[in-house]
Design a protein around this motif. Structure first.
Motif, PDB file in Angstrom:
ATOM      1  N   SER A 192      21.224 -50.359 -74.221  1.00  0.00           N
ATOM      2  CA  SER A 192      22.105 -50.719 -73.101  1.00  0.00           C
ATOM      3  C   SER A 192      23.447 -49.995 -73.159  1.00  0.00           C
ATOM      4  O   SER A 192      24.102 -49.807 -72.133  1.00  0.00           O
ATOM      5  CB  SER A 192      22.329 -52.229 -73.067  1.00  0.00           C
ATOM      6  N   VAL A 212      16.941 -53.350 -72.909  1.00  0.00           N
ATOM      7  CA  VAL A 212      18.240 -54.013 -72.835  1.00  0.00           C
ATOM      8  C   VAL A 212      18.010 -55.503 -73.055  1.00  0.00           C
ATOM      9  O   VAL A 212      16.882 -55.995 -72.960  1.00  0.00           O
ATOM     10  CB  VAL A 212      18.926 -53.794 -71.466  1.00  0.00           C
ATOM     11  N   THR A 267      23.209 -52.443 -66.581  1.00  0.00           N
ATOM     12  CA  THR A 267      23.894 -51.599 -67.554  1.00  0.00           C
ATOM     13  C   THR A 267      23.843 -50.135 -67.119  1.00  0.00           C
ATOM     14  O   THR A 267      23.184 -49.788 -66.126  1.00  0.00           O
ATOM     15  CB  THR A 267      23.230 -51.717 -68.942  1.00  0.00           C
ATOM     16  N   LYS A 308      13.271 -55.397 -70.533  1.00  0.00           N
ATOM     17  CA  LYS A 308      14.194 -56.418 -71.035  1.00  0.00           C
ATOM     18  C   LYS A 308      13.582 -57.121 -72.232  1.00  0.00           C
ATOM     19  O   LYS A 308      12.452 -57.617 -72.163  1.00  0.00           O
ATOM     20  CB  LYS A 308      14.503 -57.438 -69.938  1.00  0.00           C
TER      21      LYS A 308
END
Length: 233
Positions: A16, A38, A44, A61
């Motif tokens: 990120s 991230v 981001t 994610k």
């Protein structure tokens, strides 16, 4: 001509910001297809990079301190082969002597800096083919030999633990053809390294990527820095 199907592929955890973000950008600039992770839902710079990558960067994610999220991401990428698996994760509690560190802080640093990266390595090793590379971001501060100044004691201990665990992983896979790397990026101007660090991210990361590429297909475990200099255990 290099096509999407023939490009090399990387799976980078912890991208990120800072070194991880710069590694993702460097690999995209070199023509790789990158999947990078991230934590949380906040947008981001990695998302912005993905938007301008012509489809060569996918953002996933995952919080690697949550085993269920590791398993969920593994299920999403199952069946995909990655030439490189790289885990970039580290926090510090500041320059605090061990006697003044709370148990909660000690556990948090160890889980983030040592246990969680190795959980990722264990979980995702099956997506890396025999000629691939498995790497984690380590530090010279994890070297027992080089510790003649003390300071940042829990951070040092976490990186030493990461090194030991990676060495155990390599020992358990002694016949493995894959290259395994503990990478030291140098002292870099990141949120963790601070503004006084002598290296910029732009000076460190191309060397990190060059070093990874130098060792590709070599096999064995290597503890090296961004200039491909061996770091003593």
């Amino acid at each position: 001509m290099t096509t999407h199907e023939t490009r090399k592929t990387a799976l980078i955890f912890g991208a990120s910001r800072g070194l991880g973000l710069a590694m993702a950008a460097e690999y995209v600039s070199r023509g790789w297809c990158v999947t990078a992770t991230v934590r949380g839902d906040r947008r981001t710079e990695l998302n912005d990079l993905a938007g301008s990558s012509d489809g060569r960067l996918t953002v996933e994610k995952v919080d690697i301190t949550v085993p269920e999220q590791i398993a969920a991401l593994h299920a999403r990428v199952a069946g995909t082969a990655f030439d490189l698996l790289f885990v970039n994760a580290a926090i510090t509690n500041g320059d605090v002597q061990i006697g003044d560190v709370t148990t909660e802080t000690f556990n948090r640093v160890m889980v983030t800096n040592a246990l969680s990266p190795m959980r990722v390595v264990e979980a995702f090793q099956d997506v890396v083919p025999p000629a691939g590379t498995i790497g984690v971001m380590s530090s010279r501060q994890g070297s027992l030999t080089l510790n003649d100044r003390a300071g940042y004691e829990v951070y040092r201990a976490g990186k030493s633990a990461l090194n030991q665990l990676m060495r155990s992983f390599a020992a358990r896979h002694a016949d493995d053809q894959r290259t395994m790397l503990l990478l030291c990026p140098g002292w870099v101007q990141t949120d963790l390294g601070g503004p006084a660090a002598p290296l910029t991210i732009g000076e460190s990361v191309p060397g990190v990527v060059d070093t990874i590429e130098k060792h590709a297909g070599e096999g064995g475990l290597h503890f090296v820095d961004y200039q491909d200099q061996t770091v003593p255990w």
